[in-house]
Each structure stands twice: as C-alpha cells, then as structure tokens.
Write a protein that holds these residues in place. Sequence first.
Motif, PDB file in Angstrom:
ATOM      1  N   SER A  65       0.834  -1.204   0.000  1.00 41.28           N
ATOM      2  CA  SER A  65       0.000   0.000   0.000  1.00 41.28           C
ATOM      3  C   SER A  65       0.866   1.250   0.000  1.00 41.28           C
ATOM      4  O   SER A  65       1.949   1.264   0.579  1.00 41.28           O
ATOM      5  N   ARG A  66       0.384   2.300  -0.628  1.00 38.01           N
ATOM      6  CA  ARG A  66       1.125   3.566  -0.623  1.00 38.01           C
ATOM      7  C   ARG A  66       0.706   4.455   0.537  1.00 38.01           C
ATOM      8  O   ARG A  66       1.233   5.548   0.704  1.00 38.01           O
ATOM      9  N   PHE A  67      -0.255   3.968   1.357  1.00 36.37           N
ATOM     10  CA  PHE A  67      -0.767   4.787   2.453  1.00 36.37           C
ATOM     11  C   PHE A  67      -0.149   4.402   3.792  1.00 36.37           C
ATOM     12  O   PHE A  67       0.192   3.235   4.017  1.00 36.37           O
ATOM     13  N   LEU A  68      -0.042   5.385   4.668  1.00 37.22           N
ATOM     14  CA  LEU A  68       0.492   5.129   6.010  1.00 37.22           C
ATOM     15  C   LEU A  68      -0.459   4.265   6.827  1.00 37.22           C
ATOM     16  O   LEU A  68      -0.023   3.433   7.615  1.00 37.22           O
ATOM     17  N   PHE A  69      -1.760   4.468   6.627  1.00 39.76           N
ATOM     18  CA  PHE A  69      -2.770   3.697   7.352  1.00 39.76           C
ATOM     19  C   PHE A  69      -3.616   2.912   6.344  1.00 39.76           C
ATOM     20  O   PHE A  69      -4.737   3.305   6.010  1.00 39.76           O
ATOM     21  N   PRO A  70      -3.059   1.806   5.834  1.00 42.70           N
ATOM     22  CA  PRO A  70      -3.738   1.067   4.765  1.00 42.70           C
ATOM     23  C   PRO A  70      -5.003   0.366   5.249  1.00 42.70           C
ATOM     24  O   PRO A  70      -5.177   0.092   6.441  1.00 42.70           O
ATOM     25  N   SER A  71      -5.876   0.098   4.287  1.00 46.35           N
ATOM     26  CA  SER A  71      -7.120  -0.608   4.578  1.00 46.35           C
ATOM     27  C   SER A  71      -7.491  -1.421   3.345  1.00 46.35           C
ATOM     28  O   SER A  71      -7.034  -1.132   2.233  1.00 46.35           O
ATOM     29  N   HIS A  72      -8.341  -2.423   3.563  1.00 53.52           N
ATOM     30  CA  HIS A  72      -8.773  -3.271   2.444  1.00 53.52           C
ATOM     31  C   HIS A  72      -9.953  -2.662   1.695  1.00 53.52           C
ATOM     32  O   HIS A  72     -10.420  -3.218   0.715  1.00 53.52           O
ATOM     33  N   GLY A  73     -10.465  -1.538   2.159  1.00 53.31           N
ATOM     34  CA  GLY A  73     -11.621  -0.913   1.516  1.00 53.31           C
ATOM     35  C   GLY A  73     -11.281  -0.280   0.179  1.00 53.31           C
ATOM     36  O   GLY A  73     -10.130  -0.285  -0.278  1.00 53.31           O
ATOM     37  N   LYS A  74     -12.302   0.280  -0.448  1.00 48.37           N
ATOM     38  CA  LYS A  74     -12.170   0.859  -1.787  1.00 48.37           C
ATOM     39  C   LYS A  74     -11.154   1.994  -1.820  1.00 48.37           C
ATOM     40  O   LYS A  74     -10.388   2.144  -2.775  1.00 48.37           O
ATOM     41  N   ALA A  75     -11.144   2.814  -0.773  1.00 50.11           N
ATOM     42  CA  ALA A  75     -10.233   3.970  -0.736  1.00 50.11           C
ATOM     43  C   ALA A  75      -8.778   3.544  -0.617  1.00 50.11           C
ATOM     44  O   ALA A  75      -7.872   4.276  -1.015  1.00 50.11           O
TER      45      ALA A  75
END
Length: 308
Positions: free
Chosen positions: A213-223
């Motif tokens: 993930s490219r995000f610091l707080f990744p999630s499995h959701g659409k965003a």
Amino acid sequence: MTAAWISPFLEAQAAELNAAENTLLAYGRDLRDACDWLAARGIGFDTATRADLEAYLIALDAEGLARSTRARRLSSIKQIYRFAYEDGLRTDNPALQIKGPGRDKALPKTLTMEEVDRLLAAAETHGRSAGDRLRNTCLMQLLYATGMRVSELVGLPVSAARGDPQVLLIRGKGGKERMVPLSPPARAALAAWLVHRDEAEDLARIEKGTAPSRFLFPSHGKAGHLTRVRFFTLIKELAVTGGVSPETVTPHTLRHAFATHLLQNGADLRSIQTLLGHADIATTEIYTHVLDERLKALVLEKHPLAKS
C-alpha cells in the motif's frame, strides 16, 4: 441558458482553482437552487438584475435559512457572475455590489489539555491487537501534534513518514502543501507503527501476493486507506475509554485543541495559520475568541473583586 452556465463554471473551478469535490458539489446545489427560483419567475442568470438576486436572498431569509447558508448561497452566485463576466457571458455583474448577511461567529468546540491526555492514553490501550493499539496511538499523536484535517491524516502517503522525519509534508485543500513539525511523542508513535505496518505488509505480500500500500494507514476498503467514517467511530470509542464525553469529541475538535493550546501557550496567529493551512488569517482569528472566553471566565472565577 442559465442552467447551461453551471457546468462550465464548475469545470473552471476544478481546473483553474483545483477546487475540492465537496466544494464543487456545494456550488452546484446552491446554483441549481438559485436557477430554479429565478426560472419560476421567468428569469435566468443571463437576464437577472441586482434586484432579482436580492429578492432571492430575501426569499431565503423568509424560508428561515440560517445566515451561514444564505451567505454561502450568495458567495456561489457572486462566483458564477464573476466567471460569466470574465468569460464574456455578461457585460455586467449584477451581484458585485450585493452585501451578504454575514456569518454567525460560532466558537469552535475544543478540548482541555487534560481531556486530550486522556484520549492519547486511551489510544495506547484500546484495540483488539497490538497492531491496532500502535495504529490508534499513531493516529491520535499525529492528529494532536499537527492539527491536520481528518482527510489529510487518513490519506497520508507512507513515503511522507519514512526516515524518522522531524516534520511532515501535508497536502491540504486545493493541493496546497505545508510543513508541520512533529513532537517527540508523535515521532516515537510513528516509528513504532511503521515497524508493525511494514512487517504486516511484507507478510501479506509473501502469503497472499498482496501489492504494498502507498498509504500510512492502509485498509482493504475501496479507498485503500482508513476512512474518515471509521476514524470518526474510533475517536468516539477512545473518548468512552478515556472517560471523555463522546459528544464533545470529533477529529475536528482535536484540530481546534491543537490551535487553541498553541495560542494559550504563546504562539502567534500567523504561525497557527500556517500550521493549520488556512488561506485567510480571518479563519484563524476565531481562536482568539475562544481564548477571550477562557480569560473572561478566569477573571470572573479568580479575581478577588469578582467574588461577592
């Protein structure tokens, strides 16, 4: 003719000013309402006079709409007429001299330092796993240390957090960037969360072939990252855990607390404006009213002549 102005106006706002999606949606709603009101009277944006527009504002007042709503509607009308004049759709601007109803200056709700301490402590213990607790601690420490908007926080790219940074580069409204220093507790919480996050990402890649993930707080959701809605729910849970009234706690009250506590401890308005990413210092000045109210209460409670 008149409704046809709205789409190119919104496109221009998006392209030239990089207006946020929520801003464009608000413009669209306001302008369609004004367009419908004018059309019912056989008038369009292309033929409306100043008197017609003022009659529309009077009608909004009669409907009982809040001053803030009427001010926003007028702002939208002024913007589309500025666009129409600059693009040659009209040779005059009938909205130019119209003065709005102003806005109610509601003081932002904030939190005491003790309440913030309780929320930060709750984040360290609240969560189903050690990873959840590390994430929660990092979220709250970053939010209070930087005064970020919740959308800026949950959408932080992990690249911004690499290398034990002393400051964070934040992309705010309209794509504007600003640098915000990190406190030692925030840096420690960030470092601890990064270790856990990277280990979890490596394991997912090995076992499931999941792309990083490219995000610091990744999630499995659409965003692809923790959502604003989930964080809103989380901060309410932390309030309950920390013994703080959930009604008084939102992500935005932490942003207000950040600004108010800085001002209480001697920071100047210009610095707070920069840290919050406010385009206009008038927006930041509301915090002086918060401080004024607290100083007034302090005098009434502590001054010897204030006691009967």
